[in-house]
Motif scaffolding. Structure first.
Motif, mmCIF file in Angstrom:
data_model
loop_
_atom_site.group_PDB
_atom_site.id
_atom_site.type_symbol
_atom_site.label_atom_id
_atom_site.label_comp_id
_atom_site.label_asym_id
_atom_site.label_seq_id
_atom_site.Cartn_x
_atom_site.Cartn_y
_atom_site.Cartn_z
ATOM 1 N N HIS A 67 0.843 -1.239 -0.044
ATOM 2 C CA HIS A 67 -0.129 -0.085 0.097
ATOM 3 C C HIS A 67 0.950 1.176 -0.131
ATOM 4 C CE1 HIS A 67 -3.507 -2.565 0.685
ATOM 5 N NE2 HIS A 67 -2.826 -3.113 1.617
ATOM 6 N N GLY A 68 1.635 1.452 -1.171
ATOM 7 C CA GLY A 68 2.565 2.579 -1.486
ATOM 8 C C GLY A 68 1.872 3.815 -0.893
ATOM 9 N N ALA A 69 2.580 4.637 -0.349
ATOM 10 C CA ALA A 69 1.960 6.008 -0.010
ATOM 11 C C ALA A 69 2.415 6.882 -1.226
ATOM 12 C CB ALA A 69 2.625 6.670 1.255
ATOM 13 N N SER A 70 1.438 6.919 -2.142
ATOM 14 C CA SER A 70 1.699 7.764 -3.163
ATOM 15 C C SER A 70 0.314 8.445 -3.714
ATOM 16 C CB SER A 70 1.993 6.813 -4.549
ATOM 17 O OG SER A 70 1.102 5.894 -4.745
ATOM 18 N N THR A 71 0.359 9.568 -4.453
ATOM 19 C CA THR A 71 -0.550 10.345 -4.721
ATOM 20 C C THR A 71 -0.493 10.781 -6.134
ATOM 21 O OG1 THR A 71 0.407 12.450 -4.201
ATOM 22 C CG2 THR A 71 -0.937 11.627 -2.512
ATOM 23 N N TYR A 72 -1.600 11.133 -6.686
ATOM 24 C CA TYR A 72 -1.732 11.710 -8.257
ATOM 25 C C TYR A 72 -2.185 12.898 -8.244
ATOM 26 C CZ TYR A 72 -1.331 6.688 -8.486
ATOM 27 O OH TYR A 72 -1.222 5.282 -8.109
ATOM 28 N N GLY A 73 -1.567 14.003 -8.614
ATOM 29 C CA GLY A 73 -1.788 15.289 -8.831
ATOM 30 C C GLY A 73 -2.452 15.834 -10.103
ATOM 31 N N HIS A 74 -3.364 16.565 -9.931
ATOM 32 C CA HIS A 74 -3.847 17.166 -10.908
ATOM 33 C C HIS A 74 -4.132 18.790 -10.750
ATOM 34 C CE1 HIS A 74 -6.883 17.268 -14.597
ATOM 35 N NE2 HIS A 74 -7.632 18.452 -13.671
ATOM 36 N N ASN A 75 -3.275 19.495 -11.611
ATOM 37 C CA ASN A 75 -3.008 20.733 -11.091
ATOM 38 C C ASN A 75 -4.081 21.518 -12.216
ATOM 39 O OD1 ASN A 75 -0.739 19.839 -9.742
ATOM 40 N ND2 ASN A 75 -0.159 22.055 -9.865
#
Length: 144
Positions: A67-75
């Motif tokens: 459960h990697g601590a990652s995020t996906y960014g949408h600017n």
């Protein structure tokens, strides 16, 4: 290895439910092989793939995927676009993790989790202006 990411694949317990969420955000599916739902992005593709098939493809048990601590960014281009997009995500089935708010570094953002828990940051960064087509890079497309 070139400095780029071509494809982000999200392992999904229920691919159709997760795809319905992204469809509700207004994303358009692209034709793809059986078992994969793909959305072409600006220079990349987001793929949704059954978690059990992803595990099988990699050759490790599902519980080893982690459960990697990652995020996906949408600017976005403006601060005013952040809250409405968070609301649209909530209406589509997301859980708001952090409502739209000012950030210590001078931007404005919020976070949501899609129906399977993948975390997205929706942000306005005044220091990283987007290109006319919406492309993002760290120092922006302004005068750099």
């Amino acid at each position: 290895m070139d400095q780029r990411i071509s494809l982000v694949t999200l392992g999904a317990r229920n691919v159709e439910v997760l795809a319905s969420f992204y469809d509700a955000l207004g994303w358009q599916r692209t034709p793809s092989p059986d078992g994969v739902i793909a959305y072409d992005l600006l220079g990349q593709t987001l793929g949704l793939y059954p978690l059990d098939k992803l595990s099988e493809d990699i050759g490790i048990p599902i519980d080893s995927l982690g459960h990697g601590a990652s995020t996906y960014g949408h600017n976005l281009e403006t601060k005013e676009e952040v809250a409405p997009l968070l609301k649209r995500a909530k209406d589509a089935g997301a859980t708001i993790l952090k409502p739209a708010q000012d950030v210590f570094w001078g931007g404005y953002h919020g976070y949501f989790a899609d129906p399977e828990g993948h975390v997205w940051e929706i942000a306005y960064n005044p220091f990283s202006p987007l290109r006319d087509d919406g492309a993002f890079r760290w120092l922006g497309y302004g005068t750099v």
